[in-house]
Scaffold this active site. Sequence first.
Site, short mmCIF file in Angstrom:
data_model
loop_
_atom_site.label_atom_id
_atom_site.label_comp_id
_atom_site.label_asym_id
_atom_site.label_seq_id
_atom_site.Cartn_x
_atom_site.Cartn_y
_atom_site.Cartn_z
N LYS A 1 -8.47 7.56 -6.57
CA LYS A 1 -7.20 7.85 -5.87
C LYS A 1 -6.02 7.72 -6.85
O LYS A 1 -5.05 8.48 -6.78
CB LYS A 1 -7.03 6.89 -4.69
CG LYS A 1 -5.68 6.93 -4.01
CD LYS A 1 -5.40 8.22 -3.24
CE LYS A 1 -3.95 8.23 -2.78
NZ LYS A 1 -3.62 9.29 -1.87
N LYS B 1 4.82 2.44 -4.92
CA LYS B 1 3.73 1.44 -4.87
C LYS B 1 2.51 1.98 -5.60
O LYS B 1 1.86 1.27 -6.38
CB LYS B 1 3.44 1.15 -3.40
CG LYS B 1 2.23 0.30 -3.07
CD LYS B 1 0.98 1.06 -2.73
CE LYS B 1 1.07 1.97 -1.54
NZ LYS B 1 -0.17 2.69 -1.24
P1 NAP Z 1 3.46 4.49 7.00
O1 NAP Z 1 3.74 5.66 7.84
O2 NAP Z 1 4.58 3.72 6.39
O3 NAP Z 1 2.54 3.49 7.85
C1 NAP Z 1 2.16 2.26 7.35
C2 NAP Z 1 1.29 1.58 8.39
O4 NAP Z 1 0.88 0.30 7.89
C3 NAP Z 1 2.03 1.30 9.70
O5 NAP Z 1 1.10 1.45 10.76
C4 NAP Z 1 2.45 -0.15 9.53
O6 NAP Z 1 2.68 -0.83 10.74
C5 NAP Z 1 1.22 -0.71 8.86
N1 NAP Z 1 1.46 -1.97 8.16
C6 NAP Z 1 2.18 -2.15 7.02
N2 NAP Z 1 2.16 -3.45 6.66
C7 NAP Z 1 1.40 -4.09 7.59
C8 NAP Z 1 1.00 -5.43 7.75
N3 NAP Z 1 1.36 -6.40 6.88
N4 NAP Z 1 0.24 -5.74 8.81
C9 NAP Z 1 -0.14 -4.78 9.69
N5 NAP Z 1 0.20 -3.49 9.59
C10 NAP Z 1 0.96 -3.15 8.54
O7 NAP Z 1 2.50 4.86 5.77
P2 NAP Z 1 1.44 6.06 5.62
O8 NAP Z 1 2.12 7.20 4.92
O9 NAP Z 1 0.71 6.25 6.89
O10 NAP Z 1 0.47 5.39 4.50
C11 NAP Z 1 -0.56 4.47 4.85
C12 NAP Z 1 -1.50 4.33 3.64
O11 NAP Z 1 -2.05 5.64 3.33
C13 NAP Z 1 -0.77 3.86 2.37
O12 NAP Z 1 -1.63 3.03 1.61
C14 NAP Z 1 -0.50 5.17 1.63
O13 NAP Z 1 -0.37 4.97 0.24
C15 NAP Z 1 -1.74 5.97 1.99
N6 NAP Z 1 -1.57 7.44 1.92
C16 NAP Z 1 -0.47 8.07 2.43
C17 NAP Z 1 -0.35 9.45 2.33
C18 NAP Z 1 0.84 10.22 2.86
O14 NAP Z 1 1.02 11.38 2.46
N7 NAP Z 1 1.64 9.65 3.75
C19 NAP Z 1 -1.36 10.20 1.73
C20 NAP Z 1 -2.49 9.54 1.26
C21 NAP Z 1 -2.58 8.17 1.35
P3 NAP Z 1 4.15 -0.72 11.44
O15 NAP Z 1 4.10 0.54 12.25
O16 NAP Z 1 4.23 -1.95 12.27
O17 NAP Z 1 5.17 -0.69 10.34
#
Ligand code: NAP
Length: 301
Positions: free
Chosen positions: A171, A239
Amino acid sequence: MEQVGFIGLGIMGQGMAHNLLKAGFPLTVWNRTASKAEPLLAAGAAAGQNPAEVAARSDIILICVSDTPDVENVILGENGVLAGVKAGSLVIDCSTISPIVTRKLAEKLAAAGAAMLDAPVSGGSEGAARGALSIMVGGEAKDVERAMPVFEAIGKKITHVGPIGAGQTVKLVNQILVVGNCLAMCEALLFAQAGGVDTAKALEAVAAGAAGSWMLSNRGPQILQRDWRPGFTIDLQQKDVRLILNAADELGVPLPGTALIFQLYRTLQAQGLGSEGNHALVKALEHLAGFEIEPLPPSGS
Ligand code: NAP
């Protein structure tokens, strides 16, 4: 059919969990901010009160939260997965986090009789919504085989890349390419603007040739509309770049381009733009250039 749990219903988790429901899996979900679970509950998912309860009710538990400490918290914290997981269950972490911490978490789960795969994803919010993610999987072959029906519900390209932690390393390979593509796209569009050509026509012409990329096709139009809504936030992108640079430092590999991009994103975080999409990288270059890419006129004019 195995009972599936999903923890973390953010931009990515929403689409992934919806696709698991569509594929017919009995699904229990939990999100720290409870309101984000509502669309899934309306679509037929059950609500877990905390990660431990999700784990207790599930055979396969997927996690998709922000960063390394967040995955640690969700698995090891109070009412975490480890507190509820059944022997014989499989935990699949789809977040992008440290490969080293991944291996430590797998050891702790193994002591409770549960297996773990690291299965970070690529394809953006669009790929998550369409069930078309690319999934890079680390772990034991028998666990990958068991997880395949789940992976096929959320992804199109599933690659078993090695033992636990290897998915996270691949990744990071992916993310070196993503940020490099993003910088190239931003420089190219700024140059097109300075050259006085129609930026939309320039984008259309080059996206179809050897310079085409997912980044250009999906985020290029957003830049031209000055639409900074995130598919992937600058804070989360940064990050990932930090994870890359830490790993590269340990490996002794120079990554000068990626290091430059880290500094450019830092300028945007310093301006309070961390929650904008990663394509807002163009704003750092606009600042250096002293001009902005003109927004496209509203359609129809
Ligand atoms: P996001 O929309 O910011 O969502 C983050 C999620 O993590 C939310 O559900 C948040 O809960 C939860 N969270 C964060 N800290 C937490 C904690 N301490 N305890 C419990 N829940 C927690 O992010 P995202 O874009 O979906 O990304 C999620 C993961 O996928 C990341 O590792 C990211 O690098 C990876 N990713 C993202 C993409 C993309 O294009 N977006 C692509 C590939 C991979 P709350 O709702 O309460 O804040």
